[in-house]
Enzyme design. Structure first.
Site, mmCIF file in Angstrom:
data_model
loop_
_atom_site.group_PDB
_atom_site.id
_atom_site.type_symbol
_atom_site.label_atom_id
_atom_site.label_comp_id
_atom_site.label_asym_id
_atom_site.label_seq_id
_atom_site.Cartn_x
_atom_site.Cartn_y
_atom_site.Cartn_z
ATOM 1 N NE ARG A 172 5.416 -3.400 -0.811
ATOM 2 C CZ ARG A 172 5.496 -2.061 -0.710
ATOM 3 N NH1 ARG A 172 4.685 -1.303 -1.426
ATOM 4 N NH2 ARG A 172 6.342 -1.511 0.131
ATOM 5 C CG ASP A 452 9.723 2.826 2.132
ATOM 6 O OD1 ASP A 452 9.801 3.908 1.512
ATOM 7 O OD2 ASP A 452 8.657 2.180 2.207
#
Length: 546
Positions: A172, A452
């Site tokens: 990603r 995150d």
């Protein structure tokens, strides 16, 4: 890569400057690789800037009262009878995917974990220091080559890839909105997206293609079919430049913005020659809902812990994603379980695992083709659930024609409350995550959850929205304002007291990057009191990174 590299210039043009240095940089940023990146920038950055301008213009309309909706100009795409290209064999079974940053230890552990796929994340779980970016690219180059090793400092413990491991690597890159400030072309920063994906593809695409393993990517933060079309053009250009068959590079798009939920068919169509599926990026999606409706008093959400996937607007979003994907022959991936093992408390640990199990049962029974976990200990839980309910490699045969989702269903706000604990926890998560991020760590365990950037963004956006509507409610400042469930007004003094009391609250805890707490408090204070909600927490924080 040697054969492909011969078709490229051997030196970057004079306009490219790398304004940083890190160990191993020469291995990654070869002259040919830099020339490749410069070519991507010159060809595609003007379009990227136009798409970002489109985002700003649309958000201005939302701020003025407009609501997201399905596009009238793309009705033929939504109603048309078409499917995406076949999904490759390596991506047919994705029932359990693990995600995490790109440091060598994580890469080794994830690829050895037994998960079907590992999403190596340069975005939400990586703090994009220059050292982290270079180390991450090095680690992935060596992982693809099969010789990645790492020795833990201090203990001397050695980590090696298991030759028998069969976990599929998916990368990603950063989203379109993020820059790579350390690489500039003619004084303009390179796109973080083009840097991450382009560099990985340059070094690894040929080897992965030769093994029938892609390369494969997750594409984050898209808001429109036009942004998807830009990715399709970038990937096609890379394939042509590197001598790969068109369509070799497969992608899965995260539907993690509210505008994208109204363009799922269109995004699949724009990438139909190379898309493998869509993913319910639930945490970023909640953040996007908050940001999209930052000026809408009637759509303020309750505290984060009460905004689960059974809330009507999230249930509608996930079921629409399944229906859309399966109608078009694409996989519908479920969301992240952020829990981590609770050491020393078996009762609490079992309760947490049971919450994960129930969440995965909901996903599997709804028709998802796989799911995400943040920790290897959750892989057996998720696998058991999907094995019991998904005997084949996926559930593409479940069309979910029973799902009927309109605009109002996707926009319906949650019902709930804001508790003092919920308010204070948002402050704590923001500050602790920011401190760790500024210190170079983008994935932080806090209260037995792996936080995150996406989860920190929820907390930050809620604080801004609660504070601004608490102090400025009503068309002309009339009451009632927002209150905690105990009647306490939500205002600047409540937020200031929470910030002032946080160091004492954290005293005695094992807090990552404790030396950056004061800096994180200052930054959160400034962002939360700003008249306009900053688009992303990480944009301002990035300027403080090495």
């Amino acid at each position: 890569m040697a054969d492909a590299a011969r078709t490229l210039p051997t030196e970057p043009a004079s306009g490219l400057v790398v304004a940083a240095d890190a160990a191993g940089q020469q291995e990654v940023l070869t002259p040919a690789a830099l020339a490749f990146l410069e070519g991507l920038h010159r060809r595609f950055d003007p379009v990227r800037q136009a798409r970002l301008a489109d985002r700003r213009a649309r958000q201005a309309r939302f701020d003025a009262g407009e609501l997201p909706d399905f596009r009238a100009d793309t009705r033929a795409i939504r109603e048309g009878d078409w499917t995406v290209a076949p999904v490759p064999a390596a991506l047919q079974d994705r029932r359990v995917e693990i995600t995490g940053p790109v440091d060598p230890k994580m890469v080794i552990n994830a690829l050895n974990s037994g998960a079907n796929c590992y999403m190596a994340d340069f975005e939400d779980s990586t703090s994009p220091t220059w050292a982290n970016q270079i180390t991450g690219q090095q680690a992935l180059i060596r992982a693809v080559a099969g010789d990645l090793e790492w020795t833990a400092p201090g203990t001397g413990r050695q980590y090696r890839l298991d030759p028998a491991a069969n976990t599929v690597l998916i990368v990603r890159p950063r989203g379109w909105h993020l820059d790579e400030k350390h690489v500039q072309v003619d004084g303009q920063r390179l796109s973080g997206s083009l840097f991450d994906l382009g560099l990985f593809a340059f070094h690894n695409a040929a080897a992965l293609h030769a093994r029938g393993r892609g390369p494969y990517f997750y594409l984050p933060k898209l808001q429109s079919m036009e942004e998807a079309a830009l990715w399709d053009a970038v990937l096609g250009h890379i394939e042509t430049t590197l001598g790969l068959p068109v369509g070799t590079m497969k992608v899965t798009v995260l539907i993690e913005t509210l505008p994208a939920a109204f363009e799922m068919d269109e995004i699949l169509h724009a990438l139909r020659g190379r898309i493998a599926g869509l993913n319910c990026g639930r945490w970023d999606y909640i953040f996007s809902y908050l940001k999209t409706f930052r000026r809408h008093r009637d759509r303020v959400l309750p505290e984060r812990g009460q905004v689960g996937m059974t809330q009507p607007f999230l249930k509608a979003y996930s079921e629409l994603l399944i229906r859309t994907c399966h109608r078009r022959g694409a996989h519908a991936m479920g969301g992240m379980a952020a829990q981590i093992p609770i050491a020393g408390d078996p009762v609490a640990n079992n309760e947490a695992l049971e919450r994960v199990r129930r969440d995965k049962v909901r996903e599997a029974e709804a028709g998802h083709d796989g799911t995400w976990v943040a920790h290897p200990a959750l892989i057996p839980v998720a696998r058991e659930v999907f094995d019991a309910r998904m005997p084949g490699p996926n559930q593409l045969q479940r069309r979910r024609d029973d799902v009927a989702v309109d605009r109002d269903a996707l926009l319906r706000p949650s019902i709930g409350t804001i508790t003092r604990k919920g308010f204070d926890d948002n402050v704590e998560v923001c500050v602790r995550y920011l401190a760790a991020w500024l210190d170079g760590n983008g994935c932080v365990p806090i209260h037995w959850l792996m936080e995150d950037a996406a989860t920190a963004e929820i907390a930050r956006a809620q604080l801004w929205q609660w504070l601004h509507w608490g102090e400025r409610c009503g068309d002309h400042g009339e009451r009632p304002c927002l209150h905690l469930d105990d009647g306490t007004p939500i205002d600047g003094s409540l937020f200031d007291r929470a910030l002032l009391g946080l160091p004492a609250r954290l005293a005695g805890q094992n807090v990552a990057a404790a030396g950056r707490i004061a800096e994180a408090i200052e930054l959160l204070d400034r962002l939360t009191h700003a008249d306009d909600m900053p688009e992303f927490l990480t944009l301002a924080a990035y300027e403080r990174l090495a």
